[in-house]
Write an enzyme that holds these catalytic residues in place. Structure first.
Site, PDB file in Angstrom:
ATOM      1  N   LYS A  89     -82.065   4.918  11.389  1.00  3.55           N
ATOM      2  CA  LYS A  89     -81.094   5.327  12.410  1.00  3.55           C
ATOM      3  C   LYS A  89     -81.124   6.847  12.624  1.00  3.55           C
ATOM      4  O   LYS A  89     -81.213   7.322  13.747  1.00  3.55           O
ATOM      5  CB  LYS A  89     -79.674   4.883  12.016  1.00  3.55           C
ATOM      6  CG  LYS A  89     -79.517   3.381  11.831  1.00  3.55           C
ATOM      7  CD  LYS A  89     -78.096   2.987  11.465  1.00  3.55           C
ATOM      8  CE  LYS A  89     -77.591   3.531  10.139  1.00  3.55           C
ATOM      9  NZ  LYS A  89     -78.307   3.041   8.947  1.00  3.55           N
ATOM     10  N   ARG A 133     -68.929   0.283  11.319  1.00  2.00           N
ATOM     11  CA  ARG A 133     -69.447  -0.257  10.064  1.00  2.00           C
ATOM     12  C   ARG A 133     -68.830  -1.595   9.703  1.00  2.00           C
ATOM     13  O   ARG A 133     -69.203  -2.209   8.724  1.00  2.00           O
ATOM     14  CB  ARG A 133     -69.020   0.683   8.955  1.00  2.00           C
ATOM     15  CG  ARG A 133     -69.921   1.748   8.396  1.00  2.00           C
ATOM     16  CD  ARG A 133     -71.327   1.455   8.291  1.00  2.00           C
ATOM     17  NE  ARG A 133     -71.971   2.044   7.164  1.00  2.00           N
ATOM     18  CZ  ARG A 133     -72.714   3.149   7.195  1.00  2.00           C
ATOM     19  NH1 ARG A 133     -72.844   3.848   8.279  1.00  2.00           N
ATOM     20  NH2 ARG A 133     -73.335   3.545   6.120  1.00  2.00           N
ATOM     21  N   ARG A 163     -86.977   9.042  -0.117  1.00  2.00           N
ATOM     22  CA  ARG A 163     -86.026  10.055   0.343  1.00  2.00           C
ATOM     23  C   ARG A 163     -85.237  10.636  -0.835  1.00  2.00           C
ATOM     24  O   ARG A 163     -84.893  11.817  -0.834  1.00  2.00           O
ATOM     25  CB  ARG A 163     -85.059   9.466   1.370  1.00  2.00           C
ATOM     26  CG  ARG A 163     -84.161  10.527   1.974  1.00  2.00           C
ATOM     27  CD  ARG A 163     -83.250  10.002   3.050  1.00  2.00           C
ATOM     28  NE  ARG A 163     -82.324   9.008   2.522  1.00  2.00           N
ATOM     29  CZ  ARG A 163     -81.535   8.269   3.274  1.00  2.00           C
ATOM     30  NH1 ARG A 163     -81.577   8.381   4.584  1.00  2.00           N
ATOM     31  NH2 ARG A 163     -80.714   7.406   2.730  1.00  2.00           N
ATOM     32  N   ARG A 217     -80.084  12.882  -2.061  1.00  2.00           N
ATOM     33  CA  ARG A 217     -78.746  12.410  -1.660  1.00  2.00           C
ATOM     34  C   ARG A 217     -78.136  11.648  -2.819  1.00  2.00           C
ATOM     35  O   ARG A 217     -78.776  10.770  -3.385  1.00  2.00           O
ATOM     36  CB  ARG A 217     -78.893  11.499  -0.424  1.00  2.00           C
ATOM     37  CG  ARG A 217     -78.076  11.955   0.754  1.00  2.00           C
ATOM     38  CD  ARG A 217     -78.374  11.135   1.970  1.00  2.00           C
ATOM     39  NE  ARG A 217     -77.648   9.866   1.971  1.00  2.00           N
ATOM     40  CZ  ARG A 217     -77.601   9.046   3.016  1.00  2.00           C
ATOM     41  NH1 ARG A 217     -78.228   9.354   4.123  1.00  2.00           N
ATOM     42  NH2 ARG A 217     -76.925   7.922   2.952  1.00  2.00           N
ATOM     43  N   ARG A 240     -74.961  -0.495  -1.220  1.00  2.45           N
ATOM     44  CA  ARG A 240     -74.908  -0.179   0.221  1.00  2.45           C
ATOM     45  C   ARG A 240     -75.496  -1.333   1.033  1.00  2.45           C
ATOM     46  O   ARG A 240     -74.997  -1.662   2.102  1.00  2.45           O
ATOM     47  CB  ARG A 240     -75.663   1.122   0.512  1.00  2.45           C
ATOM     48  CG  ARG A 240     -74.838   2.358   0.151  1.00  2.45           C
ATOM     49  CD  ARG A 240     -75.698   3.595  -0.023  1.00  2.45           C
ATOM     50  NE  ARG A 240     -76.480   3.935   1.144  1.00  2.45           N
ATOM     51  CZ  ARG A 240     -77.551   4.742   1.112  1.00  2.45           C
ATOM     52  NH1 ARG A 240     -77.929   5.294  -0.022  1.00  2.45           N
ATOM     53  NH2 ARG A 240     -78.209   5.007   2.217  1.00  2.45           N
TER      54      ARG A 240
HETATM   55  P1  AP5 Z   1     -83.200   7.281   7.896  1.00  2.00           P
HETATM   56  O1  AP5 Z   1     -83.553   7.613   9.306  1.00  2.00           O
HETATM   57  O2  AP5 Z   1     -82.525   8.314   7.077  1.00  2.00           O
HETATM   58  O3  AP5 Z   1     -82.411   5.910   7.860  1.00  2.00           O
HETATM   59  P2  AP5 Z   1     -80.884   5.621   8.141  1.00  2.00           P
HETATM   60  O4  AP5 Z   1     -80.839   4.295   8.825  1.00  2.00           O
HETATM   61  O5  AP5 Z   1     -80.243   6.771   8.817  1.00  2.00           O
HETATM   62  O6  AP5 Z   1     -80.403   5.437   6.642  1.00  2.00           O
HETATM   63  P3  AP5 Z   1     -79.144   6.038   5.854  1.00  2.00           P
HETATM   64  O7  AP5 Z   1     -79.434   5.871   4.410  1.00  2.00           O
HETATM   65  O8  AP5 Z   1     -78.768   7.374   6.360  1.00  2.00           O
HETATM   66  O9  AP5 Z   1     -78.090   4.994   6.317  1.00  2.00           O
HETATM   67  P4  AP5 Z   1     -76.736   4.661   5.753  1.00  2.00           P
HETATM   68  O10 AP5 Z   1     -76.240   3.789   6.826  1.00  2.00           O
HETATM   69  O11 AP5 Z   1     -76.763   4.078   4.393  1.00  2.00           O
HETATM   70  O12 AP5 Z   1     -76.041   6.082   5.528  1.00  2.00           O
HETATM   71  P5  AP5 Z   1     -74.927   6.889   6.300  1.00  2.00           P
HETATM   72  O13 AP5 Z   1     -75.258   8.306   6.187  1.00  2.00           O
HETATM   73  O14 AP5 Z   1     -74.643   6.305   7.617  1.00  2.00           O
HETATM   74  O15 AP5 Z   1     -84.556   6.824   7.166  1.00  2.00           O
HETATM   75  C1  AP5 Z   1     -84.579   6.596   5.775  1.00  2.00           C
HETATM   76  C2  AP5 Z   1     -85.853   7.216   5.177  1.00  2.00           C
HETATM   77  O16 AP5 Z   1     -86.988   6.529   5.702  1.00  2.00           O
HETATM   78  C3  AP5 Z   1     -86.073   8.698   5.553  1.00  2.00           C
HETATM   79  O17 AP5 Z   1     -86.608   9.361   4.464  1.00  2.00           O
HETATM   80  C4  AP5 Z   1     -87.051   8.642   6.739  1.00  2.00           C
HETATM   81  O18 AP5 Z   1     -87.857   9.784   6.787  1.00  2.00           O
HETATM   82  C5  AP5 Z   1     -87.856   7.401   6.392  1.00  2.00           C
HETATM   83  N1  AP5 Z   1     -88.314   6.671   7.610  1.00  2.00           N
HETATM   84  C6  AP5 Z   1     -87.583   6.399   8.722  1.00  2.00           C
HETATM   85  N2  AP5 Z   1     -88.312   5.690   9.609  1.00  2.00           N
HETATM   86  C7  AP5 Z   1     -89.535   5.489   9.021  1.00  2.00           C
HETATM   87  C8  AP5 Z   1     -90.723   4.810   9.426  1.00  2.00           C
HETATM   88  N3  AP5 Z   1     -90.824   4.178  10.603  1.00  2.00           N
HETATM   89  N4  AP5 Z   1     -91.761   4.787   8.573  1.00  2.00           N
HETATM   90  C9  AP5 Z   1     -91.686   5.409   7.369  1.00  2.00           C
HETATM   91  N5  AP5 Z   1     -90.596   6.078   6.915  1.00  2.00           N
HETATM   92  C10 AP5 Z   1     -89.528   6.114   7.733  1.00  2.00           C
HETATM   93  O19 AP5 Z   1     -73.646   6.591   5.371  1.00  2.00           O
HETATM   94  C11 AP5 Z   1     -73.541   7.064   4.060  1.00  2.00           C
HETATM   95  C12 AP5 Z   1     -72.206   6.659   3.447  1.00  2.00           C
HETATM   96  O20 AP5 Z   1     -71.145   7.284   4.202  1.00  2.00           O
HETATM   97  C13 AP5 Z   1     -71.883   5.158   3.509  1.00  2.00           C
HETATM   98  O21 AP5 Z   1     -72.427   4.456   2.416  1.00  2.00           O
HETATM   99  C14 AP5 Z   1     -70.353   5.188   3.482  1.00  2.00           C
HETATM  100  O22 AP5 Z   1     -69.866   5.402   2.200  1.00  2.00           O
HETATM  101  C15 AP5 Z   1     -70.022   6.409   4.333  1.00  2.00           C
HETATM  102  N6  AP5 Z   1     -69.848   6.093   5.765  1.00  2.00           N
HETATM  103  C16 AP5 Z   1     -70.618   6.514   6.807  1.00  2.00           C
HETATM  104  N7  AP5 Z   1     -70.158   6.036   7.967  1.00  2.00           N
HETATM  105  C17 AP5 Z   1     -69.076   5.282   7.662  1.00  2.00           C
HETATM  106  C18 AP5 Z   1     -68.179   4.493   8.437  1.00  2.00           C
HETATM  107  N8  AP5 Z   1     -68.317   4.386   9.765  1.00  2.00           N
HETATM  108  N9  AP5 Z   1     -67.192   3.853   7.778  1.00  2.00           N
HETATM  109  C19 AP5 Z   1     -67.023   3.938   6.441  1.00  2.00           C
HETATM  110  N10 AP5 Z   1     -67.843   4.665   5.649  1.00  2.00           N
HETATM  111  C20 AP5 Z   1     -68.865   5.325   6.259  1.00  2.00           C
HETATM  112 MG    MG Z   2     -78.713   8.112   8.259  1.00  3.12          MG
END
Ligand code: AP5
Ligand code: MG
Length: 191
Positions: free
Chosen positions: A13, A88, A127, A133, A144
């Site tokens: 994402k 979420r 990552r 992280r 997660r």
């Molecule tokens: P990346 O692009 O970082 O993936 P992502 O989908 O953004 O994954 P996240 O881990 O950030 O998602 P998340 O939903 O767990 O975390 P969030 O920050 O939202 O890609 C991942 C890796 O793969 C990178 O290293 C990238 O380079 C690599 N990659 C990408 N595409 C690739 C490809 N095609 N080929 C090879 N490699 C590739 O949330 C974190 C925490 O915050 C949650 O757990 C929760 O506690 C809290 N939180 C956030 N939002 C809310 C909400 N709305 N409500 C409640 N709690 C929330």
């Molecule tokens: Mg992300």
């Protein structure tokens, strides 16, 4: 254009949002990033959120809606946005829907990035080494993923019912996934 990006942790994402904002000239609103900034700032909200994030659970809906409303009220979000990490769960999906209906600015497109769990584990392990992280440890990632399947996956149906959901395969290179997303958006703007 108002776009919601959906997909499991590690589905890409954040990576795809960074490319899409260049293409579309819209702000990237990542609720995970908003929370990580709050943690960095050492604010009370940040401290509370950190404990929850470090367990891989969801920060409360009230806190998240407050953060989101504040961010959406900034001038750059008036012409649209790419929302990553929100909604979420179904309560958040409904809250966003109400908020945007009040502003007469509904979601135009919900893009679901589909990906294999195995691939996610490999990507996040990589990552973890690169970025450190604190929620990228194996145990927390497992939680997660569970939270995602239990609480976030039903949000897909919410947008199917609104007629705005498209699915894109998250496998392949970053560029390949980006081209798929662009293709879907192009079809949407042409229809
Ligand atoms: P990346 O692009 O970082 O993936 P992502 O989908 O953004 O994954 P996240 O881990 O950030 O998602 P998340 O939903 O767990 O975390 P969030 O920050 O939202 O890609 C991942 C890796 O793969 C990178 O290293 C990238 O380079 C690599 N990659 C990408 N595409 C690739 C490809 N095609 N080929 C090879 N490699 C590739 O949330 C974190 C925490 O915050 C949650 O757990 C929760 O506690 C809290 N939180 C956030 N939002 C809310 C909400 N709305 N409500 C409640 N709690 C929330
Ligand atoms: Mg992300």
């Amino acid at each position: 254009m108002r776009i919601v990006l959906l997909g499991a942790p590690g589905s890409g994402k954040g990576t795809q949002a960074a490319l899409l904002i260049e293409e579309l000239g819209l702000p990237h609103i990542s609720t995970g990033e908003l929370l990580r900034s709050a943690v960095k700032s050492g604010s009370e909200l940040g401290m509370k959120a950190k404990a929850v994030m470090d367990r891989g659970e969801l920060v409360s809906d009230d806190i998240m809606l407050g953060l989101l409303e504040e961010r959406l009220s900034l001038a750059d979000a008036k012409t649209g946005f790419i929302l990553d990490g929100y909604p979420r769960n179904l309560a958040q999906a409904r809250a966003l829907d109400e908020l945007l209906a009040r502003l007469d600015q509904p979601v135009d497109e919900a893009l679901q990035i589909d990906i294999d769990v195995d691939m996610v584990v490999t990507r996040i392990a990589k990552r973890a080494l690169e970025e450190g992280r604190s929620d990228d440890t194996e145990e927390v990632v497992r939680n997660r993923m569970k939270v995602y399947f239990d609480q976030t996956a039903p949000v897909v149906d919410f947008y199917v019912q609104k007629g705005v959901l498209s699915r894109v395969l998250g496998q392949g290179t970053i560029e390949e996934v980006f081209q798929r997303l662009k293709g879907v958006l192009q079809m949407r703007t042409e229809s």
